[in-house]
Structure formats: C-alpha cells, structure tokens
Design an enzyme around this catalytic site. Structure first.
Site, PDB file in Angstrom:
ATOM      1  N   HIS A   1       0.865  -1.192   0.000  1.00 35.57           N
ATOM      2  CA  HIS A   1       0.000   0.000   0.000  1.00 35.57           C
ATOM      3  C   HIS A   1       0.893   1.230   0.000  1.00 35.57           C
ATOM      4  O   HIS A   1       1.313   1.726   1.050  1.00 35.57           O
ATOM      5  CB  HIS A   1      -0.929  -0.022   1.227  1.00 35.57           C
ATOM      6  CG  HIS A   1      -1.952   1.080   1.232  1.00 35.57           C
ATOM      7  ND1 HIS A   1      -3.182   0.954   1.846  1.00 35.57           N
ATOM      8  CD2 HIS A   1      -1.938   2.327   0.714  1.00 35.57           C
ATOM      9  CE1 HIS A   1      -3.879   2.064   1.701  1.00 35.57           C
ATOM     10  NE2 HIS A   1      -3.123   2.934   1.025  1.00 35.57           N
TER      11      HIS A   1
ATOM     12  N   HIS B   1       1.436   4.848  -2.405  1.00 38.44           N
ATOM     13  CA  HIS B   1       1.113   5.738  -3.530  1.00 38.44           C
ATOM     14  C   HIS B   1       2.415   6.371  -3.985  1.00 38.44           C
ATOM     15  O   HIS B   1       3.040   7.100  -3.214  1.00 38.44           O
ATOM     16  CB  HIS B   1       0.124   6.820  -3.092  1.00 38.44           C
ATOM     17  CG  HIS B   1      -1.160   6.262  -2.561  1.00 38.44           C
ATOM     18  ND1 HIS B   1      -2.287   6.121  -3.336  1.00 38.44           N
ATOM     19  CD2 HIS B   1      -1.481   5.792  -1.321  1.00 38.44           C
ATOM     20  CE1 HIS B   1      -3.267   5.595  -2.601  1.00 38.44           C
ATOM     21  NE2 HIS B   1      -2.805   5.380  -1.374  1.00 38.44           N
TER      22      HIS B   1
ATOM     23  N   ASP C   1       1.751   3.993   2.870  1.00 37.31           N
ATOM     24  CA  ASP C   1       0.743   4.845   2.229  1.00 37.31           C
ATOM     25  C   ASP C   1       1.395   5.999   1.457  1.00 37.31           C
ATOM     26  O   ASP C   1       1.591   5.894   0.253  1.00 37.31           O
ATOM     27  CB  ASP C   1      -0.264   5.358   3.266  1.00 37.31           C
ATOM     28  CG  ASP C   1      -1.649   5.634   2.677  1.00 37.31           C
ATOM     29  OD1 ASP C   1      -1.836   5.416   1.476  1.00 37.31           O
ATOM     30  OD2 ASP C   1      -2.545   6.059   3.439  1.00 37.31           O
ATOM     31  N   ASP C   2       1.718   7.082   2.145  1.00 36.02           N
ATOM     32  CA  ASP C   2       2.344   8.262   1.519  1.00 36.02           C
ATOM     33  C   ASP C   2       3.512   8.693   2.415  1.00 36.02           C
ATOM     34  O   ASP C   2       3.399   9.657   3.172  1.00 36.02           O
ATOM     35  CB  ASP C   2       1.321   9.398   1.399  1.00 36.02           C
ATOM     36  CG  ASP C   2       0.123   9.004   0.557  1.00 36.02           C
ATOM     37  OD1 ASP C   2       0.226   9.032  -0.677  1.00 36.02           O
ATOM     38  OD2 ASP C   2      -0.912   8.637   1.142  1.00 36.02           O
TER      39      ASP C   2
ATOM     40  N   GLU D   1     -11.336   3.633   5.501  1.00 39.69           N
ATOM     41  CA  GLU D   1     -10.298   4.520   6.053  1.00 39.69           C
ATOM     42  C   GLU D   1     -11.019   5.606   6.843  1.00 39.69           C
ATOM     43  O   GLU D   1     -10.869   5.707   8.056  1.00 39.69           O
ATOM     44  CB  GLU D   1      -9.449   5.117   4.919  1.00 39.69           C
ATOM     45  CG  GLU D   1      -8.357   6.069   5.392  1.00 39.69           C
ATOM     46  CD  GLU D   1      -7.563   6.715   4.251  1.00 39.69           C
ATOM     47  OE1 GLU D   1      -8.045   6.735   3.098  1.00 39.69           O
ATOM     48  OE2 GLU D   1      -6.453   7.233   4.538  1.00 39.69           O
TER      49      GLU D   1
ATOM     50  N   HIS E   1      -9.472   1.156  -1.740  1.00 43.22           N
ATOM     51  CA  HIS E   1      -9.442   1.762  -0.413  1.00 43.22           C
ATOM     52  C   HIS E   1     -10.874   1.730   0.135  1.00 43.22           C
ATOM     53  O   HIS E   1     -11.820   2.117  -0.571  1.00 43.22           O
ATOM     54  CB  HIS E   1      -9.018   3.232  -0.490  1.00 43.22           C
ATOM     55  CG  HIS E   1      -7.550   3.453  -0.686  1.00 43.22           C
ATOM     56  ND1 HIS E   1      -6.832   2.897  -1.709  1.00 43.22           N
ATOM     57  CD2 HIS E   1      -6.663   4.210   0.034  1.00 43.22           C
ATOM     58  CE1 HIS E   1      -5.561   3.293  -1.618  1.00 43.22           C
ATOM     59  NE2 HIS E   1      -5.434   4.096  -0.565  1.00 43.22           N
TER      60      HIS E   1
HETATM   61  N1  HPA Z   1      -6.329   7.650   1.093  1.00 44.81           N
HETATM   62  C1  HPA Z   1      -7.041   7.875  -0.009  1.00 44.81           C
HETATM   63  N2  HPA Z   1      -6.501   8.318  -1.121  1.00 44.81           N
HETATM   64  C2  HPA Z   1      -5.190   8.549  -1.157  1.00 44.81           C
HETATM   65  C3  HPA Z   1      -4.408   8.343  -0.049  1.00 44.81           C
HETATM   66  C4  HPA Z   1      -5.002   7.854   1.140  1.00 44.81           C
HETATM   67  O1  HPA Z   1      -4.355   7.641   2.185  1.00 44.81           O
HETATM   68  N3  HPA Z   1      -3.135   8.656  -0.406  1.00 44.81           N
HETATM   69  C5  HPA Z   1      -3.170   9.043  -1.689  1.00 44.81           C
HETATM   70  N4  HPA Z   1      -4.417   8.981  -2.151  1.00 44.81           N
HETATM   71 ZN    ZN Z   2      -3.671   4.791   0.386  1.00 50.47          ZN
END
Ligand code: HPA
Ligand code: ZN
Length: 327
Positions: A7, A9, A268-269, A190, A187
């Site tokens: 996971h 991006h 994630d990021d 969240e 996703h």
């Molecule tokens: N959630 C949803 N969309 C996203 C995320 C995330 O954490 N990071 C980049 N796009």
């Molecule tokens: Zn994500």
C-alpha cells in the site's frame, strides 16, 4: 526482515527536496518558498486536508524523467529497508487532468521499476487507481489507457476522497476492469463506514482492502473478512497523520491480528506521513508493545497477501522462514 510493501502511492513518496528541485526544473510555481515551508504545511486534520496538498505537490511531476526519478528514489530507500517486493499505486488522473500524457507517467514508472529489479532485485507490480471524487465516466477513460498497457498494469484500485463516494459508484467500471483481466482492490473503511468495505467486497469483488480499519465496527463483516482471508493493507503512520487514529496506542492493529485478520503494515504516503515501511513497523511496535511473533507475522503476511505468482510467493515465504529461523 525481508518484506513486501502493498500500500504505497508513488506520488506520496515525493520528498520536499525533490518537490522543490522538480518545481525549479519544470518552472512550476508552488505556494511554498522553501523545503521547510513544505514541511511546515504537513499538518493534516483529515484525508481531504491531506489530499489538497498531495495534488498540489504532484503538480511538479511533468516529464518521464520526473516519474523515473520519483520511483527510483523510492526503490533506493526501501532497498535499504530490506523490502524485496512492492505493489505500487499510481494516480494517472492526477496527471492527465494537468495535460501530462498517460504514457509519460507509465514509461517513467516502468523504466524505474525495471532498473530497481536489476540494481536491487526488487520485484514489483503496478496498481492503477481511479480517483473516486471524479465521475465514473472518467474512470472508464482511464481504464481504456490501461487496456493498451496490460503488460505493465496488474491491478486497479480506488483512492482519493472516500466520504460521499462509495464503491458502488464504480460498479460498472470495475466490472469492465475485471473482464479485461485486472485484479480489483479498493481503499475502503479509512474514513468511510463499514458498509463501504462491504460494497468493495460484494460489488467491486476486491481481492484486498486498502486500510479497512472501520470494518472492525461491524463484527459480522469482520468475521467474513477473516473467513474469506481478504487481506487488509494497514498504514499506521497514515492513520495517525490523518487523524483517523491520532493516538497510536489506541490503533486497532493488535486487535486485527487477534481477530485473525490477514493484516499487513505499509506506509501509504511516506513523505507526507513521517516514515517509510520500517518506520511504520517501529512506531506501531512501540505504541502497541507488539511481540516479536506479531511483528514477524505482519512481515510474513506481506508476502502471503501479495499478488506474486504461486511459485514466487512460495520462494519468498521460504526465504522469510529461513531468515526467521536464523534470527
Ligand atoms: N487515502 C485515499 N486516497 C489517497 C491516499 C489515502 O491515504 N493517499 C493518496 N491517495
Ligand atoms: Zn492509500
């Protein structure tokens, strides 16, 4: 430990230094005067608050070389963390909307992934995400591009603003994507409710849920995810940064493991949320006092939950088990 990251991006690996360098290289104006100013802006109150910055940041990415540099920098970082396999999300609509060609994005990514395999032995798959705040019609346009490039794109995903954009909004484009042979993930849960996780499973027929934290609010749903062995790609530092779980000592990961869910740890990021995959492991181990067995299970799960071929998966798991036995 050897591990996979499932996971991630790629646009979320853009470090402030590279953001400023690429802004200069491409003559893109940013609302930040310095690297420090970019870092100062990284205080988020919600997913949307983060996404606004994420889309601003990615505006510096314009050429094949930019996408190559971004991706190779990520691979160099995680090679040093003993990541041996990556399944990477990218957001083509975040680029085509700005006039950057789909093929420019994809060729930069795939060239870097090829070099990452040669230089570090890291294997990879690409997951093309649809932006859920945009209409399904535009997702169909994006899918058309992917259909020309099937040798490079393994799966489709769904990201961006969750609340108000349920998986069911993308039922038709996912049906088409599955028919074309793309593996579906999304996703869900969240920020969105457990019903969004249920829709992702029932309507989109996903093979993995990205995040999925809020599924725990619904015990019958949780039981189903356990029995169907649907993996969840959990991102602790992201949950903390986006305020879905501001106090990591209250994070659900340990409960998820105890419930028998196939959970993995991911970043994630990483540039925006304060750490790559190892920093996520360290932070969540400390916050929840995870045991060595729990940590090993999480790392091993990353291979189990991956989309490697059966043979590659068996080899990766044998390698992991040999590492653990030595350790
Ligand atoms: N959630 C949803 N969309 C996203 C995320 C995330 O954490 N990071 C980049 N796009
Ligand atoms: Zn994500």
């Amino acid at each position: 430990m050897p591990k996979a990251e499932l996971h991630l991006h790629i646009e979320g690996t853009l470090e402030p230094e590279m953001m400023m360098t690429l802004a200069r290289r491409n003559g893109v104006a940013l609302p930040y005067a310095s690297v420090e100013a970019v870092r100062q802006a990284y205080r988020f109150s919600s997913l949307q608050d983060f996404l606004d910055l994420y889309y601003t940041g990615m505006s510096v990415l314009r050429t094949r070389e930019d996408f190559f540099d971004l991706t190779f920098a990520y691979l160099e970082k995680v090679a040093a963390q003993n990541v041996t396999h990556v399944e990477i999300f990218f957001d083509p609509q975040g680029h085509t909307e700005r006039g950057v060609a789909f093929d420019t994005v994809l060729s930069g990514l795939t060239d870097a992934l090829d070099k990452g395999r040669r230089d570090f032995g890291i294997t990879s798959k690409l997951i093309m995400c649809f932006l859920r705040h945009l209409p399904e019609e535009q997702a169909f346009d994006t899918l058309k591009h992917a259909c020309r490039c099937k040798e490079h794109i393994f799966a489709v995903g769904l990201d961006s603003t969750e609340t108000g954009h349920p998986p069911s909004k993308f039922a038709r484009v996912y049906a088409e994507a599955r028919k074309e042979g793309f593996v579906p993930v999304a996703h869900a849960g969240e920020e969105g409710p457990p019903d969004y996780v249920r829709e992702a499973i029932d309507i989109l027929q996903v093979r993995r849920i990205d995040h999925g934290n809020r599924a725990l609010e619904d015990p019958p749903l949780t039981a189903r995810i356990v029995s169907e062995k649907i993996p969840l790609t959990v991102c602790p530092l992201s949950n903390q940064a986006l305020q879905t779980c501001p106090d990591l000592t209250l994070h659900p990961l340990k409960r998820m493991l105890a419930a028998g869910l196939l959970v993995t740890v991911n970043s994630d990021d990483p540039s925006y949320f304060g750490g790559y995959v190892n920093e996520n492991f360290v932070a969540i181990q400390q916050a929840l006092s995870l045991t060595e067995d729990e940590i090993a299970t999480l790392a091993r799960n990353s291979f189990v939950a991956s989309f490697m071929t059966d043979d590659d998966k068996a080899a990766a798991l044998a390698g992991f088990d040999a590492f653990q036995a030595r350790w």
